[in-house]
Each structure stands twice: as structure tokens, then as C-alpha cells.
Design an enzyme around this catalytic site. Structure first.
Site, short mmCIF file in Angstrom:
data_model
loop_
_atom_site.label_atom_id
_atom_site.label_comp_id
_atom_site.label_asym_id
_atom_site.label_seq_id
_atom_site.Cartn_x
_atom_site.Cartn_y
_atom_site.Cartn_z
N LYS A 1 24.65 1.79 -11.36
CA LYS A 1 23.99 0.53 -11.04
C LYS A 1 22.68 0.48 -11.85
O LYS A 1 22.74 0.24 -13.04
CB LYS A 1 23.84 0.42 -9.53
CG LYS A 1 25.25 0.38 -8.93
CD LYS A 1 25.34 0.34 -7.47
CE LYS A 1 26.76 0.09 -7.00
NZ LYS A 1 27.70 1.20 -7.15
N SER B 1 25.34 -3.13 0.55
CA SER B 1 25.83 -3.57 -0.76
C SER B 1 26.26 -5.03 -0.80
O SER B 1 26.21 -5.65 -1.84
CB SER B 1 26.97 -2.67 -1.22
OG SER B 1 28.01 -2.67 -0.27
N HIS C 1 22.03 1.24 -4.16
CA HIS C 1 21.37 0.02 -4.61
C HIS C 1 19.85 0.09 -4.53
O HIS C 1 19.16 -0.91 -4.74
CB HIS C 1 21.90 -1.19 -3.83
CG HIS C 1 23.38 -1.36 -3.99
ND1 HIS C 1 23.93 -2.01 -5.07
CD2 HIS C 1 24.41 -0.92 -3.24
CE1 HIS C 1 25.25 -1.98 -4.96
NE2 HIS C 1 25.57 -1.32 -3.86
C1 LIG Z 1 26.60 1.62 -1.28
C2 LIG Z 1 27.63 2.10 -2.26
N1 LIG Z 1 28.04 3.37 -2.20
C3 LIG Z 1 28.97 3.85 -3.05
C4 LIG Z 1 29.53 3.05 -4.00
C5 LIG Z 1 30.56 3.64 -4.91
O1 LIG Z 1 29.99 4.07 -6.09
P1 LIG Z 1 30.88 4.21 -7.40
O2 LIG Z 1 31.10 2.82 -7.92
O3 LIG Z 1 30.08 5.06 -8.30
O4 LIG Z 1 32.17 4.84 -6.95
C6 LIG Z 1 29.10 1.72 -4.13
C7 LIG Z 1 29.61 0.77 -5.14
O5 LIG Z 1 30.21 0.96 -6.09
C8 LIG Z 1 28.14 1.23 -3.23
O6 LIG Z 1 27.75 -0.05 -3.27
#
Ligand SMILES: Cc1ncc(COP(=O)(O)O)c(C=O)c1O
Length: 394
Positions: free
Chosen positions: A243, A183, A211
Site C-alpha cells: 500500500k 480497510s 492502511h
Molecule cells: C487490513 C488489511 N490486511 C491485510 C490485507 C492483505 O494484504 P495483502 O494484499 O498484502 O495480502 C489487506 C489488503 O490487501 C488489508 O486491507
């Protein structure tokens, strides 16, 4: 103020002041109006290179229209958790459509990706088991491993040999968890090699495709489609909906036994109120656009190529990423803030990412491209970077 409260505030204030002194204090900007290539933040219109709205769907009228229909049909609140009265026909249909899209028997919705990751590890491992993770995994995966009660080990970023050594440790059950697209770095996990290692060691591979889902693969099915991997290679697939899909929340997809286990055991699924049905309807509309409008992915990839070619010509310090996440490496937190502020002066929003989100000394601007950007806007970013990077390197 009572003494304990005063003492608490004194301690907190000292910690907050220390964050400010180290350029690590974080401020929220107040956004007025919808997401898009341009947004109004803190009273200014800025070209937005910091969102995860990769396909430009977050403010798409079809999603808003679907949400309105959902509100008319179901009202605003879901009223309870999924296992009580919160699981509507709309949620169920979204789960079925997501499962079909990623070609898995079943899918399960969670209110956020963070909760999905905690829920997966909490349901699948316990004391005596082992969780192994890439060192640069998202915080929600690292927290999931740490909180699971299992032994927790990390391996060097994308290093399959290091994973191999970790997998040599005996455990009743081993769960390997990885981001698909990292990320903060934008690079891809070497999934075919990770899957081979897991298969040999009889470890379960879980991939967080936050992503990649909607963006990678010709159909937008995500990282498995990108690598041409079958579902057996990755028994536990998780992706977020906030996203590329432009709403919020997440889902886990896998076998019937996996999903039924999560329903019975994932505490972050059981003990939380279901998101509104209108959200599920908006997400169904987003999924339809992901399936039918492949031009969004094509445009995004053309913009990524345009940006990278321009940045290479300018010798900008980008990481080697081919995805929509294009980190511009700066180094120390104070300089990252200076560059971000200088870009804002030129009408560009590029948020500085600092420790602890990234390792010390690797503060950066996490630039992101979306299908909503135009060629001219990408050129505007490159032009602003030319001036700003020249002035900070002086
Ligand atoms: C790789 C990854 N996993 C999980 C999350 C968490 O998801 P959420 O924002 O829906 O809690 C994110 C970013 O928000 C992320 O970049």
C-alpha cells in the site's frame, strides 16, 4: 467433456449467473502501464481514485532503480523458501531496517499480508485458545481466526464494551486481532482503549496496520505513532508493503521470541517460496522515501481535508473517516455499479465495493486519495460526483 466435468461446469455456471443477476459479479480491468493518479485501464485513461498507493511510490523511479540493481545482483527468482536458500542479504537488511523503523527488536517478511495474518494466528493459538476480532476486520484476519483451530468470537465494530464482554470468557491464551484503519470504512480502531482492555484481561493484542503504515504519524511509523502508544501495548504488529510502500508483501514486528516462534511455526512463512531479492531492494528504497519525504504525508492529509470539505459542501454521504480511505455510501449493489459506471463515463475510476466484501445493503465507492493526486484532480472528482449523485438521486 467427461460427465463429472460437465456437471461441475453446469453447477458453477448457475452460481455465476446468480451473481450477475444480483449485481455481485466482479470483473477485472486490464491495466496497461504504471500506477499513478491516472491509469490506463481497459483501453481508457482514467483518473484513479481506487488504489492503495497512498504515497505515490508504486511507480517511483528510485524503487525501479533499486529493483534493477537487485535483479543484477541476485537474479529473478529466490529459488526456495526463506528457511532453505531463499533468504538473501537484501531480505535480511529489509527486515532489520523495518524493525528499526518501528522500534521493535525484530521483523519478519511474508509474501503477502494475507499470508502474514494466517501465519500469526496459526503460530500463536490452537484448540483451547480464543481469538477475538472486530466484526469489520479485513477478510484475512477473519480467515486467520477461523482457520486457527481456536475458539473464534467477534465484537461489534470498534465497541470496546463488547470486546470487554468477549474477554470475560476464560481461555488459556486469548489473541485479539484488529485492523488499525478499517480497510473498507477508513475509520480507526480505538487502540488505546483496546490495549487497556487487553492488558486487564491478559490478552495479546495484534494490530494489522496495512492502511496506517507509512501514512499515519509524523514519521509515517503508523498507527502506534499516531496514538503515541508504546510497543508493549501491541506485542504483535503487522503491516503490509503493497500500500503506502508501493511494492507488495508484508512484515510482522515484535520481540525476538515472537519472531523466532513465527520462523519455527508459521506455516505460511515456512512452506512458501521467498519473494525475489529485487523486491526487497525496491522496498528498502521505498522505506528510505517514507523516512525522508514527509511532504508526501503532508500533501496526502491536505488532499483528504480538501476532499472532505468539498464533499461536505455537496452533502455527499461519506463515512466519518479522516484517512485516505473515503467511502461514499450508496446502499444496494446495483446502484453502486451504476454510480461507478457513470463516474467512468466522466473519466474517473472509482470501483464499487459490494457484498460479501462489505455487509449487505452497504455497497459503496471506496474512494482513495494519494500523494500523487493534485488539488485540481480532487476538484475534478468532486465535480463529477456532483453531477453523478444528482442524476442517481433523481
Ligand atoms: C487490513 C488489511 N490486511 C491485510 C490485507 C492483505 O494484504 P495483502 O494484499 O498484502 O495480502 C489487506 C489488503 O490487501 C488489508 O486491507
Amino acid at each position: 467433456m467427461p460427465k463429472a466435468a460437465q456437471q461441475l461446469d453446469r453447477v458453477l455456471r448457475a452460481e455465476l449467473d446468480s451473481l450477475t443477476a444480483r449485481s455481485l459479479y466482479r470483473h477485472r480491468r486490464i491495466v496497461e502501464g504504471p500506477q499513478g493518479a491516472e491509469i490506463a485501464a481497459n483501453g481508457r485513461r482514467l483518473l484513479n481514485f481506487s488504489s492503495n498507493d497512498y504515497l505515490g511510490l508504486a511507480a517511483h523511479p528510485a524503487l525501479a532503480e533499486a529493483a534493477r540493481r537487485g535483479l543484477d545482483q541476485y537474479g529473478t527468482g529466490s529459488g526456495a523458501a526463506h528457511l532453505v536458500t531463499g533468504h538473501t542479504r537484501a531480505h535480511h537488511a529489509l527486515e532489520e531496517e523495518l524493525a528499526e523503523f518501528v522500534q521493535r527488536p525484530q521483523a519478519l517478511l511474508f509474501p503477502s499480508g494475507y499470508l502474514a495474518n494466517l501465519g500469526i494466528a496459526g503460530a500463536l493459538v490452537k484448540r483451547g485458545d480464543l481469538v477475538v476480532e472486530d466484526r469489520l476486520n479485513h477478510a484475512s484476519l477473519l480467515d486467520a481466526g477461523l482457520l486457527s483451530g481456536a475458539r473464534f468470537a467477534r465484537y461489534a465494530h470498534t465497541d470496546t464494551d463488547a470486546l470487554h464482554r468477549r474477554l470475560a470468557t476464560a481461555a488459556r491464551c486469548t489473541l485479539v486481532m484488529t485492523d488499525s484503519v478499517f480497510s473498507m470504512d477508513g475509520d480507526l480502531a480505538p487502540l488505546p482503549a483496546l490495549a487497556r482492555e487487553c492488558e486487564q484481561a491478559q490478552a495479546v493484542l495484534m494490530v494489522d496496520d496495512a492502511h496506517g503504515f507509512g501514512v499515519l504519524g509524523a514519521q509515517g511509523c503508523g498507527v502506534l505513532e499516531h496514538f503515541g502508544l508504546g510497543t508493549d501495548a501491541v506485542p504483535v504488529l503487522m503491516a503490509t508493503l503493497g500500500k503506502a510502500l508501493g511494492t507488495c508483501g508484508a512484515f510482522v514486528a515484535g520481540s525476538e521470541a515472537l519472531i523466532e516462534t513465527l520462523i519455527q511455526r508459521a506455516r505460511t512463512y515456512i512452506y512458501t517460496t521467498a519473494p525475489p531479492a529485487a523486491w526487497a531492494e525496491a522496498t528498502r528504497a521505498a522505506l528510505r522515501l517514507v523516512r525522508t519525504e514527509s511532504w508526501r504525508r503532508e500533501k496526502l492529509h491536505a488532499l483528504i481535508a480538501r476532499f472532505r470539505a468539498g464533499a461536505a459542501a455537496l452533502d455527499l454521504p461519506l463515512l466519518d473517516s479522516r484517512t485516505a480511505i473515503q467511502p461514499l455510501m450508496i446502499g444496494d449493489a446495483a446502484s453502486a455499479l451504476t454510480v461507478s459506471d457513470a463516474l467512468a463515463e466522466r473519466g474517473i475510476l472509482a470501483v464499487a465495493i459490494r457484498p460479501p466484501t462489505v455487509p449487505a445493503g452497504s455497497a459503496r465507492l471506496r474512494l482513495t486519495l494519494t500523494a500523487a493526486h493534485s488539488d485540481a484532480q480532487v476538484d475534478q472528482l468532486l465535480d463529477a460526483l456532483t453531477h453523478v449523485m444528482r442524476s442517481v438521486s433523481r
